[in-house]
Structure formats: C-alpha cells, structure tokens
Write a protein that holds these residues in place. Sequence first.
Motif, PDB file in Angstrom:
ATOM      1  N   PRO A 259       0.823  -1.215   0.000  1.00  0.00           N
ATOM      2  CA  PRO A 259       0.000   0.000   0.000  1.00  0.00           C
ATOM      3  C   PRO A 259       0.856   1.263   0.000  1.00  0.00           C
ATOM      4  O   PRO A 259       1.942   1.292   0.590  1.00  0.00           O
ATOM      5  N   ALA A 260       0.372   2.290  -0.681  1.00  0.00           N
ATOM      6  CA  ALA A 260       1.023   3.600  -0.647  1.00  0.00           C
ATOM      7  C   ALA A 260       0.580   4.303   0.638  1.00  0.00           C
ATOM      8  O   ALA A 260      -0.602   4.609   0.810  1.00  0.00           O
ATOM      9  N   ALA A 261       1.508   4.522   1.536  1.00  0.00           N
ATOM     10  CA  ALA A 261       1.174   5.070   2.849  1.00  0.00           C
ATOM     11  C   ALA A 261       0.517   6.443   2.740  1.00  0.00           C
ATOM     12  O   ALA A 261       0.965   7.310   1.977  1.00  0.00           O
ATOM     13  N   ASP A 262      -0.548   6.634   3.504  1.00  0.00           N
ATOM     14  CA  ASP A 262      -1.226   7.929   3.616  1.00  0.00           C
ATOM     15  C   ASP A 262      -1.668   8.497   2.270  1.00  0.00           C
ATOM     16  O   ASP A 262      -1.663   9.714   2.061  1.00  0.00           O
ATOM     17  N   THR A 263      -2.014   7.609   1.342  1.00  0.00           N
ATOM     18  CA  THR A 263      -2.470   8.057   0.022  1.00  0.00           C
ATOM     19  C   THR A 263      -3.834   7.455  -0.275  1.00  0.00           C
ATOM     20  O   THR A 263      -3.970   6.232  -0.337  1.00  0.00           O
ATOM     21  N   ARG A 264      -4.844   8.316  -0.430  1.00  0.00           N
ATOM     22  CA  ARG A 264      -6.198   7.867  -0.713  1.00  0.00           C
ATOM     23  C   ARG A 264      -6.572   8.209  -2.155  1.00  0.00           C
ATOM     24  O   ARG A 264      -6.233   9.272  -2.664  1.00  0.00           O
TER      25      ARG A 264
ATOM     26  N   GLN B  35     -17.109   2.225  -5.211  1.00  0.00           N
ATOM     27  CA  GLN B  35     -15.911   1.569  -5.730  1.00  0.00           C
ATOM     28  C   GLN B  35     -14.724   2.531  -5.734  1.00  0.00           C
ATOM     29  O   GLN B  35     -13.600   2.154  -5.400  1.00  0.00           O
ATOM     30  N   ALA B  36     -14.971   3.779  -6.109  1.00  0.00           N
ATOM     31  CA  ALA B  36     -13.894   4.764  -6.123  1.00  0.00           C
ATOM     32  C   ALA B  36     -13.446   5.103  -4.705  1.00  0.00           C
ATOM     33  O   ALA B  36     -12.250   5.310  -4.446  1.00  0.00           O
ATOM     34  N   GLU B  37     -14.373   5.129  -3.774  1.00  0.00           N
ATOM     35  CA  GLU B  37     -14.026   5.390  -2.378  1.00  0.00           C
ATOM     36  C   GLU B  37     -13.076   4.327  -1.843  1.00  0.00           C
ATOM     37  O   GLU B  37     -12.176   4.614  -1.058  1.00  0.00           O
ATOM     38  N   ARG B  38     -13.301   3.068  -2.275  1.00  0.00           N
ATOM     39  CA  ARG B  38     -12.533   1.939  -1.741  1.00  0.00           C
ATOM     40  C   ARG B  38     -11.296   1.606  -2.559  1.00  0.00           C
ATOM     41  O   ARG B  38     -10.536   0.708  -2.193  1.00  0.00           O
TER      42      ARG B  38
END
Length: 203
Positions: A54-59, A81-84
């Motif tokens: 996972p890319a840390a602290d990236t939403r 889907q985009a939120e998740r």
Amino acid sequence: MKIGASPRISGRSYLDGQCLIAMPNMSDSRFSRSVIYVCAHSEDGAMGIIVNKPAADTRFPDLLVQLDVIPSDELIRLPSQAERMQVLRGGPVETKRGFVLHSSDFFLESATLPIDDGICLTATLDILRAIAIGSGPENAILALGYAGWAAGQLESEIQANGWLHCAADSELLFDDGVDTKYQRALGKIGIDQAYLSREAGHA
C-alpha cells in the motif's frame, strides 16, 4: 523500456501475466516480501506492478482532486468503488506516475494494454475519470510507479534464486487482503512461508 506486447520466441519462456514472488533472501529492500504482476516481459526486459504494498497515507479520492480529475466538492458523489479503490506502491521507477491494473471490461483504444487472462493496464487520466463517475472497470487498483528490468536482468535474478513465480488470478491482484497476498502467492505453488524462510537461512 517501452510498454508493449512481448513477443514469444521459440525456446524462451516469458512471464507476462504471471506473478513474481520475492524470496526471503531478496537483497533489495524495495522488493522485500513483494508480489509483482508482470505486465510485459521480452528479450528487451520486463515491467511489472507490485500488488501487495500500500502507498502510505495516500487515498484514491484525494488523488482525484490533486490531479484535477474532479473538484473537491464532488467527492461526496463518488461511487463506493472509487471510495474503496486501493492505491499501491507499484515500484521504484516513475513513482509520480499512476498505472491502473484492471479487468478487461474497460478498454481505451491506443491507451489500454491487454496483458493476459482478462487483465489490462491503462496509464492515462481517462480511466481515473471513468472510475470517478462509476463507468470504470469492475476490478482495478492504482499503482504509483512500477518495477523495471533491463534485458536479461530478470532472468539473472531468477537464476540467482531471487524470485519464484506463480499464476495470477483476480483475487490475488484485486482483493483487499493486501497483507496476505505474499502468503497466498506462495500457497499457489504449494510452498509454506515458514518453511521457505527456514530454508533461506541455510548456506
């Protein structure tokens, strides 16, 4: 290297559409315990996306705003889907560039690279816009950066016991269980992670 369909040469085996699994003795910390989906592999080199970091602290919603795909006041309208959507560290090359690995139910002419068994790669903002309005692919992950190998480099690393490889599947690539992907990838080829770790400690 240029991303493109890799040729099949008689007597050679290329790993397009397969997953690489880092051995416990991987010397490069950037690839420790990594599972990499190979998007292109030919005599010219290889390119892949790490699918379990996972890319840390990236939403994803925040990236949509940063890239001017949507204005911030439209975030509330994002489909679930985009939120998740997962944002991953795809590799150490071009880490500011986004690559979307996705199912083949979405295709952009001259932009989408079909890889193998219903999996594609697209690296344009158009796919992000489609995901933001709910018309994107059913399954997708966004990776920042990619892993790249020069001609013959990946083959040499495999021969030096740096990598194992297994068949890819949608669950391994796209599900939310990022923390278990390394273990599951090993399980696909019948290897227990604890046993492999013990073996790697012997000369």
